[in-house]
Design a protein around this motif. Sequence first.
Motif, PDB file in Angstrom:
ATOM      1  N   TYR A   5       0.635  -1.303  -0.135  1.00 45.89           N
ATOM      2  CA  TYR A   5      -0.031   0.107  -0.078  1.00 45.89           C
ATOM      3  C   TYR A   5       0.744   1.226  -0.140  1.00 45.89           C
ATOM      4  O   TYR A   5       0.160   2.397  -0.107  1.00 45.89           O
ATOM      5  N   TYR A  26       0.189   8.627   0.303  1.00 49.55           N
ATOM      6  CA  TYR A  26      -0.639   7.372  -0.360  1.00 49.55           C
ATOM      7  C   TYR A  26      -1.475   8.168  -1.653  1.00 49.55           C
ATOM      8  O   TYR A  26      -1.759   9.071  -1.530  1.00 49.55           O
ATOM      9  N   ALA A  31      -5.688   3.273   1.475  1.00 50.32           N
ATOM     10  CA  ALA A  31      -4.243   2.742   1.084  1.00 50.32           C
ATOM     11  C   ALA A  31      -3.579   3.263   2.447  1.00 50.32           C
ATOM     12  O   ALA A  31      -2.968   2.312   3.134  1.00 50.32           O
ATOM     13  N   ASP A  33      -2.200   0.190   5.189  1.00 48.97           N
ATOM     14  CA  ASP A  33      -0.746   0.258   5.557  1.00 48.97           C
ATOM     15  C   ASP A  33      -0.617   0.260   7.014  1.00 48.97           C
ATOM     16  O   ASP A  33       0.293  -0.446   7.559  1.00 48.97           O
TER      17      ASP A  33
END
Length: 226
Positions: free
Chosen positions: A61, A90, A95, A99
């Motif tokens: 990610y 990101y 995402a 992460d």
Amino acid sequence: MVTRQAFIELIAPIAVKLRLDNSPIFPSVRIAQAILETGGKVNAWNNLVGYKVGSGVLTPYWSGDRVSALTWEMVNGVRYDNVPSDFRAYPTIEAGFRDQDLLFQFSRYVSVRNAKSPGEQTQALQNSGYATDIAYASKLNTLIQTNGLTRYDEEVVEMLEQLQAQIAALQTRVGALEGQAALKEVPVWAKTAVDAAVKAGLIDTPKDGSYDFYRLLTVLHRKGII
């Protein structure tokens, strides 16, 4: 200017979705953390949880993009302002959250993963050193309470209960069908939905299900319920 309620309404569906997808973080805690870390504003790098670059190891990610920004840190109870730090950037808000969930898989955060309530989890975040702010848990708890964020935790519970009821009704119907031969293998078109249902703990090993059983699982998955 984004209002606090608009910010919550933007983050809440993502937080609920991730919780349904086995995220260890309560939606209420995730939303409160996003508010606390950003002041209720979506930054251009979609990092709403103050996740720094750290070791710099890439993940599914995070591709290595970063931004430098000034922040503040607490060291031995003393606050230091305008501390330069590098934060992960990101492509999407989701995402960034996903992460963060990978970070929480480290042994350091076992108490965060095992928390049974939002209050227990906010304290675990502070105890594990996620932030240097000695009032981190207290601030998160206040945000959860004043914004009524536990309603999103309750939404997850209700959705899972409804899904369990639907699965139970389906299994009863399938068992009552006469002359319906069980499929010996999961149809290719149903594999994604079956995997999601197994991952969510809604069914056991996906074998010997009927066509209707796999069809309903697929419909539920496409609707985002699984």
